[in-house]
Design an enzyme around this catalytic site. Structure first.
Site, PDB file in Angstrom:
ATOM      1  N   GLU A  16     -10.140  -0.340  11.297  1.00  0.00           N
ATOM      2  CA  GLU A  16     -10.587  -1.197  10.193  1.00  0.00           C
ATOM      3  C   GLU A  16     -10.522  -2.690  10.534  1.00  0.00           C
ATOM      4  OE1 GLU A  16      -9.037  -0.785   6.025  1.00  0.00           O
ATOM      5  OE2 GLU A  16      -7.204  -1.593   6.848  1.00  0.00           O
ATOM      6  N   GLY A  50      -5.507   9.396   2.696  1.00  0.00           N
ATOM      7  CA  GLY A  50      -4.281   9.837   3.372  1.00  0.00           C
ATOM      8  C   GLY A  50      -3.024   9.149   2.884  1.00  0.00           C
ATOM      9  N   ARG A  51      -3.185   8.082   2.088  1.00  0.00           N
ATOM     10  CA  ARG A  51      -2.003   7.267   1.777  1.00  0.00           C
ATOM     11  C   ARG A  51      -1.035   7.952   0.812  1.00  0.00           C
ATOM     12  NH1 ARG A  51      -3.428   1.106   0.658  1.00  0.00           N
ATOM     13  NH2 ARG A  51      -3.894   1.948  -1.391  1.00  0.00           N
ATOM     14  N   ASP A  61       5.481  -5.147   6.772  1.00  0.00           N
ATOM     15  CA  ASP A  61       6.043  -6.347   7.411  1.00  0.00           C
ATOM     16  C   ASP A  61       6.125  -7.522   6.451  1.00  0.00           C
ATOM     17  OD1 ASP A  61       3.267  -6.289   7.475  1.00  0.00           O
ATOM     18  OD2 ASP A  61       3.081  -7.355   9.362  1.00  0.00           O
ATOM     19  N   ASP A  62       5.071  -7.739   5.659  1.00  0.00           N
ATOM     20  CA  ASP A  62       5.103  -8.885   4.745  1.00  0.00           C
ATOM     21  C   ASP A  62       6.163  -8.704   3.653  1.00  0.00           C
ATOM     22  OD1 ASP A  62       3.097 -10.376   6.005  1.00  0.00           O
ATOM     23  OD2 ASP A  62       1.512  -9.282   4.980  1.00  0.00           O
ATOM     24  N   LYS A  85       7.987   0.715   5.643  1.00  0.00           N
ATOM     25  CA  LYS A  85       6.889   1.535   5.120  1.00  0.00           C
ATOM     26  C   LYS A  85       5.556   0.960   5.551  1.00  0.00           C
ATOM     27  CE  LYS A  85       4.337  -0.012   2.570  1.00  0.00           C
ATOM     28  NZ  LYS A  85       3.491  -0.808   1.709  1.00  0.00           N
ATOM     29  N   THR A  86       4.640   1.738   5.984  1.00  0.00           N
ATOM     30  CA  THR A  86       3.217   1.434   6.067  1.00  0.00           C
ATOM     31  C   THR A  86       2.522   2.481   6.910  1.00  0.00           C
ATOM     32  OG1 THR A  86       1.431  -0.078   6.685  1.00  0.00           O
ATOM     33  CG2 THR A  86       3.435  -0.320   7.974  1.00  0.00           C
ATOM     34  N   ILE A  87       1.409   2.975   6.382  1.00  0.00           N
ATOM     35  CA  ILE A  87       0.634   3.943   7.174  1.00  0.00           C
ATOM     36  C   ILE A  87       0.111   3.281   8.437  1.00  0.00           C
ATOM     37  CG2 ILE A  87      -0.087   5.344   5.192  1.00  0.00           C
ATOM     38  CD1 ILE A  87      -2.911   3.923   5.550  1.00  0.00           C
ATOM     39  N   ASP A  88       0.005   1.944   8.429  1.00  0.00           N
ATOM     40  CA  ASP A  88      -0.629   1.233   9.552  1.00  0.00           C
ATOM     41  C   ASP A  88       0.141   1.389  10.869  1.00  0.00           C
ATOM     42  OD1 ASP A  88      -2.178   0.408   7.480  1.00  0.00           O
ATOM     43  OD2 ASP A  88      -1.591  -1.688   7.534  1.00  0.00           O
ATOM     44  N   GLY A 130      -5.823   0.724   8.605  1.00  0.00           N
ATOM     45  CA  GLY A 130      -4.781   0.309   9.541  1.00  0.00           C
ATOM     46  C   GLY A 130      -4.659  -1.195   9.602  1.00  0.00           C
ATOM     47  N   ARG A 131      -5.452  -1.877   8.795  1.00  0.00           N
ATOM     48  CA  ARG A 131      -5.443  -3.346   8.774  1.00  0.00           C
ATOM     49  C   ARG A 131      -5.683  -3.883  10.181  1.00  0.00           C
ATOM     50  NH1 ARG A 131      -3.712  -6.158   4.412  1.00  0.00           N
ATOM     51  NH2 ARG A 131      -2.218  -4.728   3.581  1.00  0.00           N
ATOM     52  N   GLY A 158       0.817  -1.211   0.000  1.00  0.00           N
ATOM     53  CA  GLY A 158       0.000   0.000   0.000  1.00  0.00           C
ATOM     54  C   GLY A 158       0.847   1.257   0.000  1.00  0.00           C
ATOM     55  N   TYR A 209     -26.176  14.569  14.082  1.00  0.00           N
ATOM     56  CA  TYR A 209     -25.687  13.280  13.574  1.00  0.00           C
ATOM     57  C   TYR A 209     -24.676  12.630  14.499  1.00  0.00           C
ATOM     58  CZ  TYR A 209     -27.452  14.525   8.894  1.00  0.00           C
ATOM     59  OH  TYR A 209     -28.226  14.864   7.833  1.00  0.00           O
ATOM     60  N   ARG A 217       1.353  -5.674  -5.050  1.00  0.00           N
ATOM     61  CA  ARG A 217       1.355  -6.598  -3.919  1.00  0.00           C
ATOM     62  C   ARG A 217       1.812  -8.010  -4.280  1.00  0.00           C
ATOM     63  NH1 ARG A 217      -0.595  -4.423   0.645  1.00  0.00           N
ATOM     64  NH2 ARG A 217      -2.137  -2.777   0.547  1.00  0.00           N
TER      65      ARG A 217
HETATM   66  P1  FBP Z   1       0.514  -2.018   3.591  1.00  0.00           P
HETATM   67  O1  FBP Z   1       0.425  -2.929   4.774  1.00  0.00           O
HETATM   68  O2  FBP Z   1       0.935  -2.682   2.356  1.00  0.00           O
HETATM   69  O3  FBP Z   1       1.337  -0.803   3.907  1.00  0.00           O
HETATM   70  O4  FBP Z   1      -0.941  -1.461   3.278  1.00  0.00           O
HETATM   71  C1  FBP Z   1      -1.648  -0.691   4.154  1.00  0.00           C
HETATM   72  C2  FBP Z   1      -3.115  -0.585   3.788  1.00  0.00           C
HETATM   73  O5  FBP Z   1      -3.414   0.765   3.489  1.00  0.00           O
HETATM   74  C3  FBP Z   1      -4.000  -1.097   4.913  1.00  0.00           C
HETATM   75  O6  FBP Z   1      -4.227  -0.105   5.896  1.00  0.00           O
HETATM   76  C4  FBP Z   1      -5.246  -1.506   4.167  1.00  0.00           C
HETATM   77  O7  FBP Z   1      -5.952  -2.515   4.865  1.00  0.00           O
HETATM   78  C5  FBP Z   1      -4.698  -2.048   2.874  1.00  0.00           C
HETATM   79  O8  FBP Z   1      -3.481  -1.379   2.668  1.00  0.00           O
HETATM   80  C6  FBP Z   1      -5.615  -1.811   1.705  1.00  0.00           C
HETATM   81  O9  FBP Z   1      -5.137  -2.523   0.615  1.00  0.00           O
HETATM   82  P2  FBP Z   1      -5.310  -2.096  -0.901  1.00  0.00           P
HETATM   83  O10 FBP Z   1      -4.354  -0.975  -1.150  1.00  0.00           O
HETATM   84  O11 FBP Z   1      -4.901  -3.300  -1.651  1.00  0.00           O
HETATM   85  O12 FBP Z   1      -6.719  -1.681  -1.099  1.00  0.00           O
END
Ligand code: FBP
Length: 550
Positions: free
Chosen positions: A308, A423-424, A172-173, A199-202, A248-249, A78, A240, A142
């Site tokens: 999420e 935000g990514r 991580d993966d 790297k990862t926004i998570d 954030g997986r 991502g 509302y 991916r």
């Molecule tokens: P990475 O772990 O590859 O950095 O991805 C983060 C992420 O934005 C997660 O927060 C989200 O669940 C996933 O990617 C969404 O995947 P995709 O970009 O395939 O829709």
């Protein structure tokens, strides 16, 4: 290419570097390392890259001459703000080693290496992308690098381009795969170094040596800006309840950071849900209780942040997903032939009774979302599950029942949001711009000292950049064995929210007040120019973890 005024001004920004990387650099090795768990298994699987020492870079007066080096770079997974700066730091770093060095980018992720799809990244190209968001300089993907066939295909093009080092920028993966590749090339004696970048926004790729993954800072600031705007809207119209799901997986770092920045009425933390063994009904009752309490004060509005990955942490759901993962991994072909309308009954007939009962109790949409294709790493695609709608519907049903019993008299109107993709690819904050550039530069220094199987690291990140500590961490040090696709595999251990850590404790100490009172904070948009307290603050998570704020 037409550019915005900010893009033009931002192109001139010179990212800051740690002092040790500014002049001549020497690598200092520390103690031998071991993996975080399952030491014997990891050592057996990585005989060439296990146990290597930590590396720290220090400034030196001695200039060492370097021959030109050709380097390949891959953006994996991502998008995360700052990726372009890792590449520009790497480019500037290898050019500093020797101006004849060359950088090749593989197109659309690890697949570009296997398919021999690449382009040379020249100074003109790099200059177009400095301090910009996105991964579009070469694209990302991916594809999981895991088979010998892929490693060999990759090696063919590396040999052809005389590439001696490959930098994989990923989560991580992807860094797990970088380590497997490093081990394979070392075992074959191919003379290709493999270096990872966190790297990862998570925010879940962190540990004692990696303080944060890049992109987390900018992504959270972007979401927090919009959550703040929604809170102001919500406090203006007062009609509302906003249910906001945040990417954030698995880990809830993003939701927690956004809560610390904006003080919403409710923020769920998946790790706490699991630790307290909460059921879906417990969560719904908790939120409904806060809605009812605010209604008594005349406040029929509020905000709920939902991480999420929540669904995977509800223990009954976790057991269900684990069985579904294994079942779908070994029966993929048969499942693909089942008609959509029969899939639900088919799954129910195949699961063990407890899991079948939980599956049967789920709304149709959520049940279907749980059986959708896993990502290439075997993860449920949680971003596709509409947890925010599931929760608000269930809260609505509970409140209606309470109303019938005379326990609740308010109004409950909802709005739903999912913030992730917004935000990514944001333009990196000053923190991410500097951190990423430093990581790229550190990667070039690891290449210079002949390392492989290392992740570039930059520590002491709540201090001014000048005092940051750059180095390298053996990737095997971060690994443990986990079940993936029905098999035990070596993987980098994910960092979930630590319920004993300062960020969670700070949140937990204030959340009752935030639930009752309307004490929203409005962080506003990321600022790139201006006072340092506005422009250069790292995330609250990082500041609290490092004891810089109370
Ligand atoms: P990475 O772990 O590859 O950095 O991805 C983060 C992420 O934005 C997660 O927060 C989200 O669940 C996933 O990617 C969404 O995947 P995709 O970009 O395939 O829709």
């Amino acid at each position: 290419m037409t550019k915005s005024a900010l893009q033009i001004a931002r192109a001139c920004y010179q990212p800051k570097l740690p002092k040790a990387l500014k002049g001549h650099v020497k690598a200092v090795g520390g103690e031998a390392t071991q993996s975080v768990a399952d030491q014997e298994d990891i050592k057996r699987l990585f005989p060439n890259t296990y146990g290597m020492p930590l590396i720290t870079f220090e400034a030196t007066d001695e200039a060492a001459g370097f021959p030109p080096v050709n380097v390949g770079v891959i953006l994996s997974g991502g998008q995360a703000p700052g990726g372009h700066n890792v590449i520009s730091g790497l480019f500037d770093g290898i050019k500093k080693l020797n101006p004849q060095s060359r950088l090749y980018g593989f197109i659309l992720g690890p697949g570009g290496l296997v398919d021999h799809n690449y382009k040379e990244l020249t100074a003109d190209i790099i200059d177009e992308y400095r301090n910009t968001g996105g991964f579009d300089i070469i694209g990302s993907g991916r594809t999981k690098l895991e088979t010998v066939d892929q490693f060999e295909k990759g090696y063919e093009i590396l040999k052809e381009l005389d590439i001696k080092a490959l930098v994989i920028i990923g989560g991580d993966d992807s860094n797990t795969n970088a380590c497997v590749l490093a081990e394979y090339y070392a075992a074959q004696g191919y003379g290709v170094q493999v270096i990872g970048c966190p790297k990862t926004i998570d925010g879940d790729l962190k540990n004692a040596m990696i303080e944060t993954s890049f992109g987390f800072d900018t992504a959270c600031k972007t979401y927090a800006e919009v959550i703040g705007n929604i809170q102001r809207d919500c406090n203006s119209a007062r009609k509302y309840w906003h249910f906001i799901k945040l990417m954030g997986r698995s880990a809830s770092h993003i939701a927690l950071e956004c809560a610390l920045q904006t003080q919403p009425n409710v923020c769920l933390v998946s790790e706490e849900v699991e630790a307290r063994n909460m059921s879906l009904d417990d969560i719904v009752t908790y939120i409904a209780g806060i809605v009812a309490m605010r209604a008594e004060r005349g406040d029929n509005f509020g905000t709920v942040l939902v991480p999420e990955g929540l669904i995977e942490f509800i223990p009954a759901m976790k057991r269900l997903i684990a069985e579904l993962n294994d079942f779908l991994a070994s029966n993929a072909a048969e499942f693909a032939h089942i008609k959509k309308s029969h899939q639900r009954d088919y799954i129910i007939s195949k699961l063990t009774p407890d899991n079948a009962a939980v599956y049967a109790s789920l709304p149709e949409g959520v049940a279907r979302q749980l059986t959708l294709d896993r990502d290439p790493h075997g993860n449920v695609q949680v971003s596709l599950i509409e947890t925010e709608k599931l929760l608000s519907e269930m809260v609505g049903t509970k409140l209606a029942a309470w109303k019938a019993e005379g326990r609740y008299k308010g109004k409950f109107a909802t709005q739903h949001h999912f913030f992730g993709y917004e935000g990514r690819c944001a333009a990196p904050s000053n923190f991410d711009a500097d951190y990423c550039y430093s990581l790229g530069f550190a990667a070039s220094a690891l290449i210079a000292c002949g390392k492989t199987g290392y992740m570039a690291s930059v520590r002491n990140t709540t201090a001014p950049a000048e005092a940051w500590v750059a180095g390298g961490v053996p990737i095997t040090m971060m690994m443990n064995m986990e079940r993936r696709h029905g098999e035990m595999k070596p993987v980098i251990q994910k960092a979930l929210v630590d319920l004993n850590g300062a960020p969670f404790k700070t949140f937990a100490a204030q959340r009752e007040r935030w639930a009752r009172e309307t004490d929203y904070v409005y962080p506003g948009p990321i600022q790139y120019f201006g006072p340092t307290e506005v422009c250069d603050q790292p995330s609250k998570t990082l500041q609290l973890e490092q004891g810089v704020v109370k």
